[in-house]
Design a protein around this motif. Structure first.
Motif, PDB file in Angstrom:
ATOM      1  N   ASN A 179       0.892  -1.188  -0.248  1.00 22.08           N
ATOM      2  CA  ASN A 179      -0.185   0.192   0.106  1.00 22.08           C
ATOM      3  C   ASN A 179       1.050   1.637  -0.064  1.00 22.08           C
ATOM      4  OD1 ASN A 179      -1.765   2.474   0.280  1.00 22.08           O
ATOM      5  ND2 ASN A 179      -2.636   0.967   1.926  1.00 22.08           N
ATOM      6  N   GLN A 180       0.929   1.490  -1.502  1.00 20.08           N
ATOM      7  CA  GLN A 180       1.606   3.157  -0.678  1.00 20.08           C
ATOM      8  C   GLN A 180       0.884   4.299  -0.302  1.00 20.08           C
ATOM      9  OE1 GLN A 180       3.353   6.045  -4.569  1.00 20.08           O
ATOM     10  NE2 GLN A 180       3.672   4.269  -4.701  1.00 20.08           N
ATOM     11  N   ILE A 181       1.379   4.607   0.913  1.00 14.94           N
ATOM     12  CA  ILE A 181       0.151   5.746   1.582  1.00 14.94           C
ATOM     13  C   ILE A 181       1.062   7.128   1.968  1.00 14.94           C
ATOM     14  CG2 ILE A 181      -0.945   4.709   2.785  1.00 14.94           C
ATOM     15  CD1 ILE A 181       1.451   3.715   5.165  1.00 14.94           C
ATOM     16  N   GLU A 182       1.537   8.340   2.114  1.00 21.19           N
ATOM     17  CA  GLU A 182       1.842   9.425   2.382  1.00 21.19           C
ATOM     18  C   GLU A 182       2.217   9.614   4.162  1.00 21.19           C
ATOM     19  OE1 GLU A 182       1.307  13.958   2.306  1.00 21.19           O
ATOM     20  OE2 GLU A 182      -0.766  13.027   2.082  1.00 21.19           O
ATOM     21  N   VAL A 183       3.508   9.497   4.254  1.00 24.13           N
ATOM     22  CA  VAL A 183       4.360   9.733   5.049  1.00 24.13           C
ATOM     23  C   VAL A 183       5.150  10.558   5.520  1.00 24.13           C
ATOM     24  CG1 VAL A 183       5.628   7.935   6.989  1.00 24.13           C
ATOM     25  CG2 VAL A 183       3.427   6.631   5.627  1.00 24.13           C
ATOM     26  N   SER A 184       5.631  11.022   6.295  1.00 22.21           N
ATOM     27  CA  SER A 184       6.196  11.694   6.560  1.00 22.21           C
ATOM     28  C   SER A 184       6.510  12.524   8.361  1.00 22.21           C
ATOM     29  CB  SER A 184       6.296  13.126   5.666  1.00 22.21           C
ATOM     30  OG  SER A 184       5.848  14.264   5.586  1.00 22.21           O
ATOM     31  N   PRO A 185       7.549  13.470   8.367  1.00 19.96           N
ATOM     32  CA  PRO A 185       6.866  14.422   9.883  1.00 19.96           C
ATOM     33  C   PRO A 185       5.802  15.143   9.500  1.00 19.96           C
ATOM     34  CG  PRO A 185       9.142  13.731   9.079  1.00 19.96           C
ATOM     35  CD  PRO A 185       8.420  13.254   7.778  1.00 19.96           C
ATOM     36  N   LEU A 186       5.403  15.407   9.173  1.00 21.00           N
ATOM     37  CA  LEU A 186       4.116  16.803   8.169  1.00 21.00           C
ATOM     38  C   LEU A 186       2.971  16.317   7.686  1.00 21.00           C
ATOM     39  CD1 LEU A 186       6.675  19.318   7.267  1.00 21.00           C
ATOM     40  CD2 LEU A 186       5.178  19.653   9.326  1.00 21.00           C
ATOM     41  N   ASN A 187       3.520  14.494   8.057  1.00 22.97           N
ATOM     42  CA  ASN A 187       2.253  13.712   7.579  1.00 22.97           C
ATOM     43  C   ASN A 187       1.909  12.292   8.508  1.00 22.97           C
ATOM     44  OD1 ASN A 187      -0.133  11.912   6.410  1.00 22.97           O
ATOM     45  ND2 ASN A 187      -0.721  13.357   5.356  1.00 22.97           N
ATOM     46  N   LEU A 188       1.363  12.270   9.671  1.00 25.90           N
ATOM     47  CA  LEU A 188       1.726  11.058  10.809  1.00 25.90           C
ATOM     48  C   LEU A 188       0.269  10.237  10.207  1.00 25.90           C
ATOM     49  CD1 LEU A 188       3.094  12.997  13.343  1.00 25.90           C
ATOM     50  CD2 LEU A 188       3.612  11.173  11.819  1.00 25.90           C
ATOM     51  N   GLU A 189      -0.762  10.993   9.614  1.00 30.07           N
ATOM     52  CA  GLU A 189      -1.913  10.207   9.077  1.00 30.07           C
ATOM     53  C   GLU A 189      -2.711   8.739  10.172  1.00 30.07           C
ATOM     54  OE1 GLU A 189      -5.992   9.376   6.310  1.00 30.07           O
ATOM     55  OE2 GLU A 189      -3.965  10.534   5.347  1.00 30.07           O
ATOM     56  N   ARG A 295       3.410  16.208  15.588  1.00 36.40           N
ATOM     57  CA  ARG A 295       2.401  16.866  16.280  1.00 36.40           C
ATOM     58  C   ARG A 295       1.580  17.960  16.541  1.00 36.40           C
ATOM     59  NH1 ARG A 295      -0.469  11.588  18.793  1.00 36.40           N
ATOM     60  NH2 ARG A 295      -0.683  13.664  20.863  1.00 36.40           N
ATOM     61  N   GLY A 296       2.492  18.113  17.086  1.00 34.04           N
ATOM     62  CA  GLY A 296       2.351  19.968  17.235  1.00 34.04           C
ATOM     63  C   GLY A 296       1.417  19.483  19.286  1.00 34.04           C
ATOM     64  N   ILE A 297       1.412  18.662  19.808  1.00 34.73           N
ATOM     65  CA  ILE A 297       1.524  18.328  20.822  1.00 34.73           C
ATOM     66  C   ILE A 297       1.917  16.944  21.661  1.00 34.73           C
ATOM     67  CG2 ILE A 297      -0.883  19.444  21.289  1.00 34.73           C
ATOM     68  CD1 ILE A 297      -2.011  16.907  21.107  1.00 34.73           C
ATOM     69  N   ASP A 298       2.561  17.082  23.314  1.00 38.82           N
ATOM     70  CA  ASP A 298       3.379  16.005  23.100  1.00 38.82           C
ATOM     71  C   ASP A 298       1.928  14.327  23.410  1.00 38.82           C
ATOM     72  OD1 ASP A 298       5.008  14.272  24.847  1.00 38.82           O
ATOM     73  OD2 ASP A 298       5.041  14.976  26.555  1.00 38.82           O
ATOM     74  N   ILE A 299       2.805  13.187  23.033  1.00 37.27           N
ATOM     75  CA  ILE A 299       2.082  12.348  23.615  1.00 37.27           C
ATOM     76  C   ILE A 299       1.287  11.438  24.877  1.00 37.27           C
ATOM     77  CG2 ILE A 299       3.546  10.416  21.425  1.00 37.27           C
ATOM     78  CD1 ILE A 299       5.369   9.995  24.016  1.00 37.27           C
ATOM     79  N   PRO A 300       0.852  10.790  24.733  1.00 37.97           N
ATOM     80  CA  PRO A 300      -0.390  11.323  25.934  1.00 37.97           C
ATOM     81  C   PRO A 300       0.704  10.705  26.744  1.00 37.97           C
ATOM     82  CG  PRO A 300      -1.686  10.034  24.397  1.00 37.97           C
ATOM     83  CD  PRO A 300      -0.275  10.353  23.831  1.00 37.97           C
TER      84      PRO A 300
END
Length: 300
Positions: A179-189, A295-300
């Motif tokens: 599955n070819q998907i968009e992945v980058s530090p600016l796209n964490l989807e 993420r812009g926020i810390d992990i839980p």
């Protein structure tokens, strides 16, 4: 260069060279052949295409160059995609921008790609986007016919979410291999929507497009880009990388699903940087510094 096994008849290089912008490189056929050979010497044997790239021109351009050196094609893995249509001078029959995953269109697209590449087989063909009218029985029919004819050795998808991947897979005689998907530090989807979890569950190795977020990691001025760039520069200094793109590739390569980043540059030095990234080792602290910046926020 590490090789990643996707099926019993397909191994791909861990770094993939993408040809989306091939026509922008303004290379003659001879220059393109030389460039492909330079990339091959770095250990990158997998080339990513799509029928629509370069206004439907990239496949043919690549095929013309490849045809200048007999025997090179067998050393490469050619990936291409189909399913998107839009009006173009090069496709006058296309009346609108839409998706078409009918059996007829898939087969027609593959036949045209074979002609463009001047080859009698394709290593991997992907459905380019999720078609809301996708009929899995028609897709399965096309895949079965093309495989039985020896025209396509493996099939996959691009930009599919977990339910969509599983749905199509359930209709196929031979399972999807990527599955070819968009992945980058600016796209964490896909870290968060279950896609990468599914790839691990199914032992399917994903490909990553736009790992540099379309250049935003270098030039983006939005808040997220600035955060991520700062984190990447911090890690770059710590690991001794030449530039932050190497850190991005190392960050993607660290994921246990064995993601294969697609490097879409026409600059051989940038491609060498991606290859160097395969030797970079990040700590978990460094990986999460970049992840949290994205993420812009810390992990839980």
């Amino acid at each position: 260069m590490e090789k990643i096994r996707l099926s019993n008849n397909l191994e791909m290089s861990r770094i993939i060279h993408g040809h989306w912008r091939l026509m922008d490189w303004k290379l003659s056929n001879e220059e393109l052949l030389k460039f492909v050979e330079e990339v091959y010497e770095l250990g990158i044997t997998t080339i990513d295409h799509a029928d629509i790239y370069g206004n439907f021109c990239c496949e043919e351009k690549f095929g013309e160059s490849l045809n200048l050196k007999k025997g090179l094609r067998e050393k490469l893995q050619i990936v291409t995609k189909c399913g998107i249509k839009f009006p173009s001078i090069n496709r006058p029959e296309n009346k609108s921008h839409c998706y078409d995953t009918s059996s007829e269109h898939i087969i027609k697209s593959v036949e045209r790609s074979l002609k463009n590449f001047k080859t009698d087989y394709l290593d991997l063909v992907l459905i380019h986007r999720v078609d809301p009218l996708l009929n899995p029985e028609e897709v399965a029919e096309a895949f079965k016919k093309l495989k039985s004819q020896g025209k396509v050795r493996n099939f996959g998808v691009s930009n599919f979410l977990p339910a969509q991947f599983n749905m199509l897979n359930s209709y196929l005689d031979n399972e999807l291999v990527t599955n070819q998907i968009e992945v980058s530090p600016l796209n964490l989807e896909h870290f968060e929507n279950g896609t990468l979890d599914l790839m691990l569950e199914k032992r399917v190795k994903p490909m990553a497009w736009s790992p540099l977020a379309g250049g935003k990691i270098f030039k983006g001025e939005d808040e997220a880009s600035l955060r991520v760039r700062k984190a990447l520069n911090n890690v770059k200094e710590e690991v001794g990388a030449t530039d932050i793109d190497e850190v991005v590739y190392a960050w993607i390569l660290m994921h246990p699903s064995k993601i294969m980043p697609i490097v879409g540059s026409g600059n051989i030095e940038r491609i060498k940087g991606a290859v160097r990234a395969t030797e970079l080792k990040l700590t978990k602290d460094q990986w999460f510094e970049i992840y949290v910046a994205g993420r812009g926020i810390d992990i839980p």
